[in-house]
Design an enzyme around this catalytic site. Structure first.
Site, PDB file in Angstrom:
ATOM      1  N   CYS A  59      13.569  11.214   6.176  1.00 22.05           N
ATOM      2  CA  CYS A  59      13.553  10.794   7.582  1.00 22.05           C
ATOM      3  C   CYS A  59      14.919  10.916   8.231  1.00 22.05           C
ATOM      4  CB  CYS A  59      13.038   9.359   7.693  1.00 22.05           C
ATOM      5  SG  CYS A  59      14.012   8.171   6.742  1.00 22.05           S
ATOM      6  N   GLY A  81       6.700   5.753   8.243  1.00 21.39           N
ATOM      7  CA  GLY A  81       5.879   6.945   8.432  1.00 21.39           C
ATOM      8  C   GLY A  81       6.091   7.536   9.805  1.00 21.39           C
ATOM      9  N   SER A  82       5.088   8.206  10.302  1.00 19.08           N
ATOM     10  CA  SER A  82       5.214   8.941  11.558  1.00 19.08           C
ATOM     11  C   SER A  82       5.253   8.000  12.761  1.00 19.08           C
ATOM     12  CB  SER A  82       4.043   9.911  11.717  1.00 19.08           C
ATOM     13  OG  SER A  82       2.841   9.206  11.977  1.00 19.08           O
ATOM     14  N   THR A  83       5.842   8.495  13.838  1.00 22.44           N
ATOM     15  CA  THR A  83       5.926   7.714  15.073  1.00 22.44           C
ATOM     16  C   THR A  83       4.546   7.471  15.660  1.00 22.44           C
ATOM     17  OG1 THR A  83       8.170   8.446  15.559  1.00 22.44           O
ATOM     18  CG2 THR A  83       6.836   7.734  17.427  1.00 22.44           C
ATOM     19  N   GLU A 111       9.906   1.869  10.405  1.00 23.35           N
ATOM     20  CA  GLU A 111      10.850   2.977  10.312  1.00 23.35           C
ATOM     21  C   GLU A 111      10.054   4.256  10.502  1.00 23.35           C
ATOM     22  OE1 GLU A 111      12.967   6.059   7.886  1.00 23.35           O
ATOM     23  OE2 GLU A 111      12.742   4.267   6.625  1.00 23.35           O
ATOM     24  N   VAL A 144       1.613   7.097  14.135  1.00 20.32           N
ATOM     25  CA  VAL A 144       0.945   6.016  13.407  1.00 20.32           C
ATOM     26  C   VAL A 144       1.665   4.694  13.651  1.00 20.32           C
ATOM     27  CG1 VAL A 144       0.286   5.154  11.124  1.00 20.32           C
ATOM     28  CG2 VAL A 144       0.029   7.585  11.671  1.00 20.32           C
ATOM     29  N   GLY A 145       2.993   4.741  13.702  1.00 22.60           N
ATOM     30  CA  GLY A 145       3.758   3.527  13.979  1.00 22.60           C
ATOM     31  C   GLY A 145       3.411   2.903  15.315  1.00 22.60           C
ATOM     32  N   LYS A 150       0.860  -1.186   0.000  1.00 26.18           N
ATOM     33  CA  LYS A 150       0.000   0.000   0.000  1.00 26.18           C
ATOM     34  C   LYS A 150       0.901   1.242   0.000  1.00 26.18           C
ATOM     35  CE  LYS A 150      -2.831   3.309   1.681  1.00 26.18           C
ATOM     36  NZ  LYS A 150      -2.365   4.677   1.995  1.00 26.18           N
ATOM     37  N   GLU A 164      10.371  16.821  14.479  1.00 25.37           N
ATOM     38  CA  GLU A 164      10.776  16.402  13.138  1.00 25.37           C
ATOM     39  C   GLU A 164      10.078  17.335  12.156  1.00 25.37           C
ATOM     40  OE1 GLU A 164      11.210  12.394  10.464  1.00 25.37           O
ATOM     41  OE2 GLU A 164       9.340  12.676  11.551  1.00 25.37           O
TER      42      GLU A 164
END
Length: 484
Positions: free
Chosen positions: A286, A230-232, A252, A234-235, A176, A380
């Site tokens: 990143c 992606g973002s922390t 990551e 969402v991770g 995706k 970030e």
């Protein structure tokens, strides 16, 4: 561009998604519509995962030579279309020619690196036992089906650093891409592997709206691993869901990377690397540098040279091969970056170069005397804002570098390689580079972060193992004496 590149690719078929929603992919520089993408829904996700599950069972039985041949053909086909694909990356993601070209080559490198690890799937490890007459054997297996959700900024590379090792290991993938870079993050890869002879169902590509399908791709029972870039925030959410379902994750996430200039650094070398580290892909990387931490004896000279160089970085339409700073990916990111700059001025950071918005391009901002505890130093940014902070002792510099929830990349400059290496090892990050940029990608090295920057690695033998599992088989070759 092929007409099928706005399609989903499920079980070897190019077709529209089953959702009623249509996503308009636009050129971030001029807002020109590139493609209309009819999105997928939960039924499409079911079909993609089921196709992957069935196809993987057969692909797991393929030989090492079959896998290598597919991967070699894929790399060759990719190289044949190099200029076309680089042009699409420039158009779809706003990448500069330099960034798109670099991404293309590391993407090809991901395929070539994966070829090197195919044989390890067919080479069991035999080791001795403390029990007389016993032989221990560890066999490596493909993990099964991998779900991968990627970000917009390196679409081709992020996809291939999962797809290539998965194909090499005998896995299948449901990919995706970010809808903003759907074409270069998905259909191109599916097309290349289809032409390379990969059986249908091994690679599937879908695009959907999270508001419609929710977490269905993550919570689906088929995938055994979820890979996410992606973002922390969402991770963390994905990790929670995977933990509930006992799925492995490879994540990551965000970074707040420090670039440290020690007192004995070569200042010219440091400034050269600093400009690249901050403004590659307009700061939307990143592993780009967020914080420049500079010894006070070099501080003023570093600022002067950095600002002079930043003013000279070409900006504008990324279709111009001389341009380095192109557009930010969307209006929301533009507003975020401008808002951070405005807040930094209000907080008292010394503005030494003021950027401006020109269309969808934001030119460099440079702030000096930045408070290490400010939002500017803790966030970030993902944009062309540089923060410069002075220090007096190496202990102070190390403490500043590590004073962040993130731990992705870093850099340290020193003429003393031993001292520089010791400093790099003490930085709490997954990667730190001595006398080089924070932006490094080597296909044989493990790419990943610590702390809130992620779990797991991509690249090299360690990254390859992320997409495999193992089984211990012991063989008792002579009768064993039991205690009862």
């Amino acid at each position: 561009m092929s007409e099928k590149y706005n399609k989903q690719y499920i079980n070897g078929a190019w077709r529209d998604g089953s959702s009623k929603q249509v996503y308009d992919s636009v050129n971030p520089y001029n807002n020109e519509v590139i493609a209309h993408i009819k999105l997928a829904n939960r039924d499409d996700i079911d079909e993609a995962y089921e196709a992957a599950r069935v196809a993987q069972k057969a692909w797991a039985k393929s030989s090492a030579d079959e896998r290598k041949q597919v991967l070699r053909r894929a790399a060759g086909l990719l190289m044949e279309r190099k200029e076309e694909i680089i042009g699409l990356m420039v158009k779809e993601s706003g990448s500069s020619a330099v960034k798109a070209g670099s991404e293309f080559m590391v993407a090809v490198g991901s395929i070539m690196s994966a070829i090197e690890y195919v044989d390890s799937m067919f080479a069991p490890h035999v080791f001795p036992s403390l029990i007389p007459g016993k032989e221990n054997i560890v066999y490596r297996y493909p993990v099964g089906v991998i779900g991968t959700i990627n970000a917009f900024n390196f679409p081709l590379y992020m996809a291939l650093r999962v797809v290539a090792p998965a194909v090499a290991a005998g896995d299948a993938v449901v990919l995706k891409p970010d809808s903003q870079t759907f074409i270069t993050g998905g259909p191109i890869i599916a097309d290349i592997f289809e032409q390379a002879g990969l059986p249908k169902g091994i690679v599937n590509v879908i695009a959907y709206d999270v508001a419609e399908v929710g977490d269905y791709m993550i919570e689906h029972p088929v995938p055994r691993i979820m890979s996410f870039t992606g973002s922390t925030s969402v991770g963390r959410h994905i990790a929670e869901l995977c933990g509930k379902h006992l799925k492995r994750t490879s994540l990551e996430l965000g970074g707040n990377n420090a670039f440290v200039v020690l007192e004995d650094a070569d200042l010219d070398q440091a400034v050269d690397a600093a400009i690249f580290s901050k403004f590659m892909n307009s700061g939307q990387v990143c592993v780009c540098t967020n914080r420049f931490i500079v010894h006070r004896s070099l501080y003023d000279a570093f600022i002067e040279r950095f600002v002079e160089r930043a003013q000279q970085v070409p900006h504008g339409d990324p279709a111009d091969p001389k341009v380095v700073i192109g557009p930010l990916i969307n209006e929301r990111q533009i507003q975020k970056v401008l808002g951070i700059a405005a807040e930094a001025k209000q907080d008292g950071a010394r503005l030494v170069l003021e950027g401006k918005r020109i269309g969808n391009v934001v030119t460099p901002f440079v702030f000096a005397d930045v408070d290490p505890q400010s939002r500017l130093a803790k966030t970030e940014i993902f944009g062309p804002i540089a923060s410069i902070i002075p220090f007096d002792t190496e202990e102070e510099a190390l403490a500043m570098a590590n004073d962040t929830e993130y731990g992705l990349s870093g850099a340290v400059f020193s003429r003393d390689i031993v001292k520089g290496t010791a400093f790099a090892r003490a930085v709490e990050s997954g990667m730190t580079h001595v006398n080089d940029t924070t932006i490094n990608m080597d296909m044989n090295a493990p790419f990943g972060g610590e702390k809130s920057s992620g779990i797991g690695h991509y690249g090299g033998e360690i990254g390859f193992e992320e997409f495999t599992t193992c089984k211990w088989v012991s063989v008792q070759k002579k009768p064993r004496a039991f205690p009862f």
